[in-house]
Design a protein around this motif. Sequence first.
Motif, PDB file in Angstrom:
ATOM      1  N   ARG A   1     -17.850 -65.455  21.313  1.00 21.46           N
ATOM      2  CA  ARG A   1     -17.996 -64.638  20.124  1.00 21.46           C
ATOM      3  C   ARG A   1     -16.628 -64.335  19.529  1.00 21.46           C
ATOM      4  N   HIS A   2     -16.506 -64.480  18.195  1.00 22.56           N
ATOM      5  CA  HIS A   2     -15.254 -64.196  17.506  1.00 22.56           C
ATOM      6  C   HIS A   2     -15.326 -62.789  16.923  1.00 22.56           C
ATOM      7  N   THR A   3     -14.433 -61.929  17.358  1.00 23.12           N
ATOM      8  CA  THR A   3     -14.396 -60.581  16.804  1.00 23.12           C
ATOM      9  C   THR A   3     -13.023 -60.329  16.211  1.00 23.12           C
ATOM     10  N   LEU A   4     -12.963 -59.460  15.220  1.00 22.98           N
ATOM     11  CA  LEU A   4     -11.712 -59.150  14.559  1.00 22.98           C
ATOM     12  C   LEU A   4     -11.107 -57.844  15.054  1.00 22.98           C
ATOM     13  N   THR A   5     -11.747 -57.224  16.041  1.00 26.08           N
ATOM     14  CA  THR A   5     -11.271 -55.916  16.500  1.00 26.08           C
ATOM     15  C   THR A   5     -10.378 -56.002  17.720  1.00 26.08           C
ATOM     16  N   ASP A   6     -10.233 -57.189  18.270  1.00 24.73           N
ATOM     17  CA  ASP A   6      -9.366 -57.330  19.431  1.00 24.73           C
ATOM     18  C   ASP A   6      -8.431 -58.508  19.224  1.00 24.73           C
ATOM     19  N   GLY A   7      -7.516 -58.694  20.119  1.00 26.18           N
ATOM     20  CA  GLY A   7      -6.660 -59.865  20.087  1.00 26.18           C
ATOM     21  C   GLY A   7      -5.700 -59.892  18.915  1.00 26.18           C
ATOM     22  N   GLY A   8      -5.491 -61.121  18.394  1.00 30.03           N
ATOM     23  CA  GLY A   8      -4.495 -61.362  17.366  1.00 30.03           C
ATOM     24  C   GLY A   8      -4.696 -60.597  16.083  1.00 30.03           C
ATOM     25  N   TYR A   9      -5.928 -60.524  15.634  1.00 28.83           N
ATOM     26  CA  TYR A   9      -6.163 -59.814  14.371  1.00 28.83           C
ATOM     27  C   TYR A   9      -5.828 -58.336  14.522  1.00 28.83           C
ATOM     28  N   ALA A  10      -6.235 -57.747  15.617  1.00 23.79           N
ATOM     29  CA  ALA A  10      -5.966 -56.323  15.847  1.00 23.79           C
ATOM     30  C   ALA A  10      -4.464 -56.064  15.908  1.00 23.79           C
ATOM     31  N   SER A  11      -3.707 -56.961  16.516  1.00 23.92           N
ATOM     32  CA  SER A  11      -2.256 -56.753  16.595  1.00 23.92           C
ATOM     33  C   SER A  11      -1.608 -56.863  15.224  1.00 23.92           C
ATOM     34  N   ARG A  12      -2.123 -57.748  14.382  1.00 28.57           N
ATOM     35  CA  ARG A  12      -1.580 -57.868  13.035  1.00 28.57           C
ATOM     36  C   ARG A  12      -1.895 -56.628  12.205  1.00 28.57           C
TER      37      ARG A  12
ATOM     38  N   GLU B   1      -0.138 -51.396   9.927  1.00 30.51           N
ATOM     39  CA  GLU B   1      -0.276 -49.936   9.895  1.00 30.51           C
ATOM     40  C   GLU B   1       1.013 -49.254  10.333  1.00 30.51           C
ATOM     41  N   SER B   2       1.692 -49.820  11.306  1.00 31.72           N
ATOM     42  CA  SER B   2       2.956 -49.276  11.766  1.00 31.72           C
ATOM     43  C   SER B   2       4.006 -49.352  10.659  1.00 31.72           C
ATOM     44  N   ALA B   3       4.060 -50.483   9.970  1.00 33.38           N
ATOM     45  CA  ALA B   3       5.017 -50.642   8.876  1.00 33.38           C
ATOM     46  C   ALA B   3       4.765 -49.606   7.784  1.00 33.38           C
TER      47      ALA B   3
ATOM     48  N   THR C   1      10.450 -53.483  12.060  1.00 30.48           N
ATOM     49  CA  THR C   1      10.779 -54.708  12.781  1.00 30.48           C
ATOM     50  C   THR C   1      10.584 -55.915  11.865  1.00 30.48           C
ATOM     51  N   ASP C   2      11.135 -57.062  12.274  1.00 27.25           N
ATOM     52  CA  ASP C   2      10.954 -58.286  11.493  1.00 27.25           C
ATOM     53  C   ASP C   2       9.476 -58.658  11.399  1.00 27.25           C
ATOM     54  N   THR C   3       8.747 -58.506  12.495  1.00 28.36           N
ATOM     55  CA  THR C   3       7.315 -58.820  12.476  1.00 28.36           C
ATOM     56  C   THR C   3       6.573 -57.890  11.518  1.00 28.36           C
ATOM     57  N   GLU C   4       6.869 -56.602  11.569  1.00 25.86           N
ATOM     58  CA  GLU C   4       6.230 -55.654  10.647  1.00 25.86           C
ATOM     59  C   GLU C   4       6.581 -56.003   9.201  1.00 25.86           C
ATOM     60  N   TYR C   5       7.805 -56.409   8.975  1.00 30.47           N
ATOM     61  CA  TYR C   5       8.228 -56.794   7.618  1.00 30.47           C
ATOM     62  C   TYR C   5       7.393 -57.972   7.115  1.00 30.47           C
ATOM     63  N   ARG C   6       7.237 -59.003   7.948  1.00 27.22           N
ATOM     64  CA  ARG C   6       6.465 -60.175   7.530  1.00 27.22           C
ATOM     65  C   ARG C   6       4.992 -59.825   7.302  1.00 27.22           C
TER      66      ARG C   6
END
Length: 172
Positions: free
Chosen positions: A2-13, A18-20, A45-50
Amino acid sequence: MRHTLTDGGYASRRADSESAVAKLGHTSMRDITLDFLQSNKSKITDTEYRRARHAITEISRVLKSVDALENRDFTQLGTLLNESHSSLRDDYNVSCPELDLAVDIAQRDGALGARMVGGGFGGSAIVLASIAKIKPLKVEIADAFKEAGFVAPRFFNSLPSDGAGVDLLAQN
């Protein structure tokens, strides 16, 4: 699986975005301009900037896409689709080799525009092309997938039509 958007890569992005926003003293990306982001790059951070740059430029592209559709300017819409894919690939990092290949081939071989669609990390690409380009694009993409050793892609054609709306006569 099952593909969910609440965990994993999408959640970290989403968390990066939100942090930025919080570090920049705002509550929404809609309130931040690209100039403001660039002048405050050192606060995040650079990641937050991107991630933020993707969100801010994507908001702008969506608004420009609405105008392009209202004006039936499909060339401009194609350009915006191409820019969106580049941003999703490079700033949001949610594309994959198969989607990048499909989009690259479509752009190279005459589509007005192309981009990945969906939550990312695989999925689909949408290609905006004239009717005359559809068959050749399918052949080129399928051949490129075969050469790259990817699973053969599936294609779905759709024609543009008016969006959903409210029938005001039915309400009276």
